[in-house]
Design an enzyme around this catalytic site. Structure first.
Site, PDB file in Angstrom:
ATOM      1  CB  CYS A   1       0.948   1.241   4.727  1.00  0.00           C
ATOM      2  SG  CYS A   1      -0.411   0.313   4.906  1.00  0.00           S
TER       3      CYS A   1
ATOM      4  CB  CYS B   1      -1.064  -0.013   1.210  1.00  0.00           C
ATOM      5  SG  CYS B   1      -1.770   1.566   1.441  1.00  0.00           S
TER       6      CYS B   1
ATOM      7  CG  HIS C   1      -4.062   3.498   4.284  1.00  0.00           C
ATOM      8  ND1 HIS C   1      -3.111   2.703   4.729  1.00  0.00           N
ATOM      9  CD2 HIS C   1      -4.245   4.586   4.946  1.00  0.00           C
ATOM     10  CE1 HIS C   1      -2.791   3.270   5.678  1.00  0.00           C
ATOM     11  NE2 HIS C   1      -3.350   4.287   5.996  1.00  0.00           N
TER      12      HIS C   1
ATOM     13  CD  GLN D   1      -7.385  12.974  -3.610  1.00  0.00           C
ATOM     14  OE1 GLN D   1      -6.852  14.078  -4.269  1.00  0.00           O
ATOM     15  NE2 GLN D   1      -7.929  11.717  -4.159  1.00  0.00           N
TER      16      GLN D   1
ATOM     17  CG  HIS E   1      -6.825   8.119   0.934  1.00  0.00           C
ATOM     18  ND1 HIS E   1      -7.309   6.963   0.764  1.00  0.00           N
ATOM     19  CD2 HIS E   1      -6.874   8.583  -0.115  1.00  0.00           C
ATOM     20  CE1 HIS E   1      -7.630   6.680  -0.552  1.00  0.00           C
ATOM     21  NE2 HIS E   1      -7.173   7.916  -1.007  1.00  0.00           N
TER      22      HIS E   1
ATOM     23  CB  SER F   1      -6.999   4.164  -6.649  1.00  0.00           C
ATOM     24  OG  SER F   1      -6.296   5.076  -5.653  1.00  0.00           O
TER      25      SER F   1
ATOM     26  CG  HIS G   1      -4.080  -1.196   4.585  1.00  0.00           C
ATOM     27  ND1 HIS G   1      -3.901  -0.297   3.682  1.00  0.00           N
ATOM     28  CD2 HIS G   1      -4.682  -2.264   3.967  1.00  0.00           C
ATOM     29  CE1 HIS G   1      -4.187  -0.826   2.328  1.00  0.00           C
ATOM     30  NE2 HIS G   1      -4.697  -1.938   2.542  1.00  0.00           N
TER      31      HIS G   1
ATOM     32  CG  ASN H   1     -13.529  10.151  -4.334  1.00  0.00           C
ATOM     33  OD1 ASN H   1     -14.559  10.296  -4.257  1.00  0.00           O
ATOM     34  ND2 ASN H   1     -12.812   9.753  -5.336  1.00  0.00           N
TER      35      ASN H   1
HETATM   36  P1  H2U Z   1      -7.958   8.164  -4.348  1.00  0.00           P
HETATM   37  O1  H2U Z   1      -8.691   8.700  -3.405  1.00  0.00           O
HETATM   38  O2  H2U Z   1      -8.628   8.837  -5.749  1.00  0.00           O
HETATM   39  O3  H2U Z   1      -7.588   6.822  -4.782  1.00  0.00           O
HETATM   40  O4  H2U Z   1      -6.574   9.135  -4.447  1.00  0.00           O
HETATM   41  C1  H2U Z   1      -5.499   8.676  -4.047  1.00  0.00           C
HETATM   42  C2  H2U Z   1      -4.512   9.885  -4.188  1.00  0.00           C
HETATM   43  O5  H2U Z   1      -3.131   9.237  -4.047  1.00  0.00           O
HETATM   44  C3  H2U Z   1      -4.642  10.023  -5.801  1.00  0.00           C
HETATM   45  O6  H2U Z   1      -5.051  11.429  -5.980  1.00  0.00           O
HETATM   46  C4  H2U Z   1      -2.344   9.679  -4.982  1.00  0.00           C
HETATM   47  C5  H2U Z   1      -3.111   9.742  -6.409  1.00  0.00           C
HETATM   48  O7  H2U Z   1      -2.827  10.840  -7.224  1.00  0.00           O
HETATM   49  N1  H2U Z   1      -1.171   9.188  -5.263  1.00  0.00           N
HETATM   50  C6  H2U Z   1       0.051   9.626  -4.603  1.00  0.00           C
HETATM   51  O8  H2U Z   1       0.088  10.883  -4.672  1.00  0.00           O
HETATM   52  N2  H2U Z   1       1.040   8.835  -4.731  1.00  0.00           N
HETATM   53  C7  H2U Z   1       1.130   7.574  -4.927  1.00  0.00           C
HETATM   54  O9  H2U Z   1       2.388   6.940  -4.968  1.00  0.00           O
HETATM   55  C8  H2U Z   1       0.006   6.766  -5.622  1.00  0.00           C
HETATM   56  C9  H2U Z   1      -1.085   7.570  -5.410  1.00  0.00           C
HETATM   57 ZN    ZN Z   2      -2.335   1.162   3.828  1.00  0.00          ZN
END
Ligand code: H2U
Ligand code: ZN
Length: 349
Positions: free
Chosen positions: A54, A51, A164, A168, A166, A161, A115, A153
């Site tokens: 993590c 992940c 975990h 933004q 999170h 994606s 996670h 989201n």
């Molecule tokens: P989601 O909530 O859409 O899954 O977004 C996870 C965000 O994490 C996504 O905007 C970022 C993606 O650009 N990301 C990173 O900043 N670094 C990474 O190594 C993978 C994903």
């Molecule tokens: Zn994780």
């Protein structure tokens, strides 16, 4: 037979966005079939070596997450907005081909090092630091940027994606469309009535008690009269508050509590980790009077009838205007009647 909102097609007005939605309650008079199939929620490990969120793991590029213990914020490695967009040489385009350059930045907020958790599965004391982080991000970014959008989201159904926990934050030097609509509507109402649109609305909802899902001494969580998504909710502080940084410690603690309770109801509805997009709308920064804004959070979940049956915004919705079958009142009642304890905590056997 006279017109009855519980039975007959009608449109409802969203005074916050200045939009109409079509409601077709006669289509739900058929019996409720809330089947509970498996959404594929598999138990997750507390730490996943693969992940990118993590603690201690490698992200895109060479970044390595620290061994964080609470909430953890980093700059999105694939930011949609950039702080150094060149402004020189940008025109505004021709009448039918307008554009404007934008500057901003995007960050990712891990809610917990664990996670396997989600907000409704975290303790209130673990949610408070998430709220502090949201408020700190707004305080920090609103010095420089006009609109700071904090959001989460959640779930594959929303295109998230990574499970975990999170969210933004995206900050930009412009007012996005929805912010602009809400600003204009709240401003016009305040000028007309000398009061805050959402606080007047809240007073009337608290009198009617038809659409309230959860309340405590500082917050009210309800299904808005004009909800578009089947289980949409709106969360409001009861006193005038412009944005997250203004919340008192008591209000933050009460927010952790109502968030947890509301999200447990969501999970319990279809006994699944309930997907949604949620986010905060607070007053835009910059010059000018901002006293017409009331802080609020929207919750937009896609699910309709079960853990796997979602509402699609297609056809009439894409081409004309949003439509729903279940009324906001029916949905609020359903959410209120759910157990308060998370379904995963139910003793088994
Ligand atoms: P989601 O909530 O859409 O899954 O977004 C996870 C965000 O994490 C996504 O905007 C970022 C993606 O650009 N990301 C990173 O900043 N670094 C990474 O190594 C993978 C994903
Ligand atoms: Zn994780």
């Amino acid at each position: 037979m006279p017109f009855d909102v519980e039975m007959h097609p009608h449109r409802r007005y969203n005074p916050l966005a200045g939009e109409w939605i079509l409601v077709s309650p006669h289509r739900t008079l058929r019996p409720w079939q809330g089947q509970r199939e498996d959404a594929g929620d598999k138990p997750r490990p507390a730490y996943d070596p693969g992940c990118y969120l993590c603690p201690g793991n490698r992200r895109a590029g060479d970044a390595v997450n620290p061994d964080y213990t609470g909430a953890f914020v980093f700059t999105n490695d694939f930011s949609a907005l950039l702080p150094d967009t060149p402004l020189e040489g940008a025109a505004s385009g021709k009448e039918l081909f307008r554009y404007e350059p934008v500057r901003g930045l995007c960050r990712v907020i891990c809610f917990s090092p664990r996670h396997d958790l989600t907000l409704p599965e975290m303790e209130e004391s673990q949610i408070v630091p998430v709220i502090e982080t949201w408020a700190d991000q707004v305080a920090d970014l609103s010095h420089e940027y006009r609109w700071v959008q904090v959001f989460e989201n959640k779930g594959g159904a929303m295109g998230c994606s990574n499970p975990h926990p999170h969210g933004q934050v995206w900050a930009g030097d412009f007012l996005p469309r929805i912010a602009e609509q809400e600003d204009a509507c709240q401003k016009a109402y305040a000028e007309r009535r000398g009061r805050l649109l959402l606080l007047d609305y809240l007073d009337q909802e608290r009198e009617r008690r038809e659409r309230i899902v959860e309340e405590n001494s500082h917050w009210t969580l309800l299904v808005p009269y004009w909800a578009v998504w089947p289980y949409e909710m709106l969360l409001l502080p009861r006193r005038p508050v412009g944005h997250l940084p203004e919340l008192t410690p008591d209000e933050r603690a009460a927010l952790a509590s109502i968030l947890r309770k509301g999200l447990i109801r969501y999970d319990n509805l279809f006994e699944t980790s309930f997907p949604y997009s949620m986010g905060w709308h607070g007053d835009p920064s910059g010059e000018g009077d901002r006293s017409h804004w009331q802080l609020h959070a929207h919750f937009y979940p896609p699910l309709l009838r079960s853990a796997t049956i979602r509402k699609f915004m297609v056809g009439y919705e894409m081409l004309a205007e949003p439509q729903r079958d279940l009324t906001a009142e029916q949905v609020a009642q359903k959410l209120r009647e759910l157990p308060e304890e998370h379904y995963k905590e139910k003793p088994t056997g």
